[in-house]
Scaffold this motif. Structure first.
Motif, PDB file in Angstrom:
ATOM      1  N   LEU A  24      15.129  -3.450  32.006  1.00 60.42           N
ATOM      2  CA  LEU A  24      14.614  -3.459  30.643  1.00 60.42           C
ATOM      3  C   LEU A  24      13.106  -3.676  30.617  1.00 60.42           C
ATOM      4  CD1 LEU A  24      15.739  -3.143  27.801  1.00 60.42           C
ATOM      5  CD2 LEU A  24      15.843  -5.617  27.649  1.00 60.42           C
ATOM      6  N   ILE A  25      12.613  -4.543  31.472  1.00 60.88           N
ATOM      7  CA  ILE A  25      11.170  -4.767  31.548  1.00 60.88           C
ATOM      8  C   ILE A  25      10.455  -3.489  31.982  1.00 60.88           C
ATOM      9  CG2 ILE A  25       9.381  -5.971  32.870  1.00 60.88           C
ATOM     10  CD1 ILE A  25      11.179  -8.462  32.716  1.00 60.88           C
ATOM     11  N   VAL A  26      11.033  -2.798  32.962  1.00 57.85           N
ATOM     12  CA  VAL A  26      10.430  -1.539  33.413  1.00 57.85           C
ATOM     13  C   VAL A  26      10.415  -0.519  32.276  1.00 57.85           C
ATOM     14  CG1 VAL A  26      10.734   0.424  34.960  1.00 57.85           C
ATOM     15  CG2 VAL A  26      10.950  -1.887  35.845  1.00 57.85           C
ATOM     16  N   VAL A  27      11.511  -0.385  31.573  1.00 61.17           N
ATOM     17  CA  VAL A  27      11.585   0.601  30.484  1.00 61.17           C
ATOM     18  C   VAL A  27      10.609   0.255  29.367  1.00 61.17           C
ATOM     19  CG1 VAL A  27      13.073   1.458  28.623  1.00 61.17           C
ATOM     20  CG2 VAL A  27      13.923   1.372  30.955  1.00 61.17           C
ATOM     21  N   LEU A  28      10.500  -0.993  29.025  1.00 65.51           N
ATOM     22  CA  LEU A  28       9.666  -1.361  27.880  1.00 65.51           C
ATOM     23  C   LEU A  28       8.186  -1.476  28.200  1.00 65.51           C
ATOM     24  CD1 LEU A  28      11.998  -3.947  26.130  1.00 65.51           C
ATOM     25  CD2 LEU A  28      11.616  -1.546  25.551  1.00 65.51           C
ATOM     26  N   THR A  29       7.812  -1.648  29.447  1.00 68.39           N
ATOM     27  CA  THR A  29       6.396  -1.796  29.773  1.00 68.39           C
ATOM     28  C   THR A  29       5.725  -0.493  30.193  1.00 68.39           C
ATOM     29  OG1 THR A  29       6.935  -2.469  32.033  1.00 68.39           O
ATOM     30  CG2 THR A  29       6.567  -4.224  30.423  1.00 68.39           C
ATOM     31  N   VAL A  30       6.477   0.463  30.674  1.00 63.88           N
ATOM     32  CA  VAL A  30       5.902   1.763  31.039  1.00 63.88           C
ATOM     33  C   VAL A  30       5.856   2.615  29.776  1.00 63.88           C
ATOM     34  CG1 VAL A  30       6.207   3.823  32.459  1.00 63.88           C
ATOM     35  CG2 VAL A  30       6.794   1.574  33.385  1.00 63.88           C
ATOM     36  N   PRO A  31       4.663   3.032  29.363  1.00 62.47           N
ATOM     37  CA  PRO A  31       4.552   3.772  28.095  1.00 62.47           C
ATOM     38  C   PRO A  31       5.375   5.060  28.047  1.00 62.47           C
ATOM     39  CG  PRO A  31       2.397   3.049  28.838  1.00 62.47           C
ATOM     40  CD  PRO A  31       3.354   2.735  29.944  1.00 62.47           C
ATOM     41  N   LEU A  33       8.194   5.653  29.524  1.00 59.38           N
ATOM     42  CA  LEU A  33       9.603   5.297  29.375  1.00 59.38           C
ATOM     43  C   LEU A  33       9.878   4.631  28.033  1.00 59.38           C
ATOM     44  CD1 LEU A  33      10.354   3.901  32.941  1.00 59.38           C
ATOM     45  CD2 LEU A  33      10.817   6.188  32.055  1.00 59.38           C
ATOM     46  N   SER A  34       8.897   3.921  27.520  1.00 60.41           N
ATOM     47  CA  SER A  34       9.060   3.227  26.247  1.00 60.41           C
ATOM     48  C   SER A  34       9.267   4.204  25.099  1.00 60.41           C
ATOM     49  CB  SER A  34       7.844   2.351  25.982  1.00 60.41           C
ATOM     50  OG  SER A  34       8.005   1.629  24.794  1.00 60.41           O
ATOM     51  N   ALA A  35       8.707   5.382  25.214  1.00 60.22           N
ATOM     52  CA  ALA A  35       8.881   6.391  24.167  1.00 60.22           C
ATOM     53  C   ALA A  35      10.326   6.870  24.093  1.00 60.22           C
ATOM     54  CB  ALA A  35       7.953   7.570  24.428  1.00 60.22           C
ATOM     55  N   ARG A  36      11.043   6.785  25.215  1.00 64.72           N
ATOM     56  CA  ARG A  36      12.447   7.217  25.251  1.00 64.72           C
ATOM     57  C   ARG A  36      13.395   6.020  25.363  1.00 64.72           C
ATOM     58  NH1 ARG A  36      13.331  10.900  29.890  1.00 64.72           N
ATOM     59  NH2 ARG A  36      15.337  11.089  28.877  1.00 64.72           N
ATOM     60  N   ALA A  37      12.982   4.883  24.855  1.00 66.03           N
ATOM     61  CA  ALA A  37      13.775   3.658  24.990  1.00 66.03           C
ATOM     62  C   ALA A  37      15.139   3.761  24.322  1.00 66.03           C
ATOM     63  CB  ALA A  37      13.010   2.469  24.426  1.00 66.03           C
ATOM     64  N   ASP A  38      15.247   4.569  23.280  1.00 67.45           N
ATOM     65  CA  ASP A  38      16.527   4.675  22.579  1.00 67.45           C
ATOM     66  C   ASP A  38      17.634   5.255  23.462  1.00 67.45           C
ATOM     67  OD1 ASP A  38      15.165   7.063  22.628  1.00 67.45           O
ATOM     68  OD2 ASP A  38      15.993   7.775  20.722  1.00 67.45           O
ATOM     69  N   THR A  39      17.282   6.065  24.439  1.00 64.97           N
ATOM     70  CA  THR A  39      18.294   6.585  25.362  1.00 64.97           C
ATOM     71  C   THR A  39      18.296   5.864  26.701  1.00 64.97           C
ATOM     72  OG1 THR A  39      16.762   8.285  26.147  1.00 64.97           O
ATOM     73  CG2 THR A  39      18.250   8.890  24.351  1.00 64.97           C
ATOM     74  N   LEU A  40      17.162   5.286  27.068  1.00 60.63           N
ATOM     75  CA  LEU A  40      17.086   4.633  28.375  1.00 60.63           C
ATOM     76  C   LEU A  40      17.688   3.223  28.396  1.00 60.63           C
ATOM     77  CD1 LEU A  40      13.596   5.779  29.683  1.00 60.63           C
ATOM     78  CD2 LEU A  40      15.853   6.520  30.420  1.00 60.63           C
ATOM     79  N   VAL A  41      17.651   2.514  27.292  1.00 64.15           N
ATOM     80  CA  VAL A  41      18.223   1.157  27.276  1.00 64.15           C
ATOM     81  C   VAL A  41      19.737   1.192  27.527  1.00 64.15           C
ATOM     82  CG1 VAL A  41      18.628  -0.888  25.855  1.00 64.15           C
ATOM     83  CG2 VAL A  41      16.357   0.128  25.946  1.00 64.15           C
ATOM     84  N   PRO A  42      20.501   2.067  26.876  1.00 59.97           N
ATOM     85  CA  PRO A  42      21.930   2.138  27.240  1.00 59.97           C
ATOM     86  C   PRO A  42      22.158   2.554  28.693  1.00 59.97           C
ATOM     87  CG  PRO A  42      21.572   3.193  25.126  1.00 59.97           C
ATOM     88  CD  PRO A  42      20.222   2.888  25.686  1.00 59.97           C
ATOM     89  N   THR A  43      21.269   3.397  29.207  1.00 61.23           N
ATOM     90  CA  THR A  43      21.371   3.785  30.613  1.00 61.23           C
ATOM     91  C   THR A  43      21.132   2.595  31.524  1.00 61.23           C
ATOM     92  OG1 THR A  43      20.570   5.984  30.035  1.00 61.23           O
ATOM     93  CG2 THR A  43      20.481   5.378  32.349  1.00 61.23           C
ATOM     94  N   VAL A  44      20.178   1.752  31.165  1.00 64.96           N
ATOM     95  CA  VAL A  44      19.907   0.540  31.943  1.00 64.96           C
ATOM     96  C   VAL A  44      21.107  -0.394  31.900  1.00 64.96           C
ATOM     97  CG1 VAL A  44      18.485  -1.550  32.021  1.00 64.96           C
ATOM     98  CG2 VAL A  44      17.398   0.668  31.733  1.00 64.96           C
ATOM     99  N   VAL A  45      21.752  -0.498  30.757  1.00 65.08           N
ATOM    100  CA  VAL A  45      22.935  -1.359  30.626  1.00 65.08           C
ATOM    101  C   VAL A  45      24.045  -0.893  31.566  1.00 65.08           C
ATOM    102  CG1 VAL A  45      24.775  -2.082  29.073  1.00 65.08           C
ATOM    103  CG2 VAL A  45      22.423  -2.066  28.269  1.00 65.08           C
ATOM    104  N   VAL A  46      24.366   0.372  31.518  1.00 69.43           N
ATOM    105  CA  VAL A  46      25.451   0.918  32.344  1.00 69.43           C
ATOM    106  C   VAL A  46      25.092   0.842  33.825  1.00 69.43           C
ATOM    107  CG1 VAL A  46      26.752   3.016  32.877  1.00 69.43           C
ATOM    108  CG2 VAL A  46      26.316   2.387  30.505  1.00 69.43           C
TER     109      VAL A  46
END
Length: 76
Positions: A24-31, A33-46
């Motif tokens: 989650l830190i990687v997704v939210l701190t890289v600009p 990846l942050s733009a696509r957080a709506d699809t990447l956060v569930p991917t990080v969870v799984v």
């Protein structure tokens, strides 16, 4: 084997939380990846749920007292 499964089950949630936090830190701190957080956060969870299984399986034998008695030099 039963002890290893029990230890792995006990530490599974902690390992999962750490992997999820790192992802989650990687997704939210890289600009980019942050733009696509709506699809990447569930991917990080799984992904963290799946990756926590082998990681906790690898860590489990190292948490036994028998391991520390047999490998004192590598434990420090």
């Amino acid at each position: 084997m039963l002890t290893r499964v029990a230890i792995a089950a006990l530490i599974y949630s902690m390992v999962d939380a750490v992997l999820f936090g790192i992802g989650l830190i990687v997704v939210l701190t890289v600009p980019a990846l942050s733009a696509r957080a709506d699809t990447l956060v569930p991917t990080v969870v799984v992904t963290s749920l799946i990756l926590a299984i082998p990681v906790s399986w690898i860590i489990a034998p190292r948490l036994r007292a028998r391991y520390w008695r047999q490998h004192p030099a590598s434990a420090r």
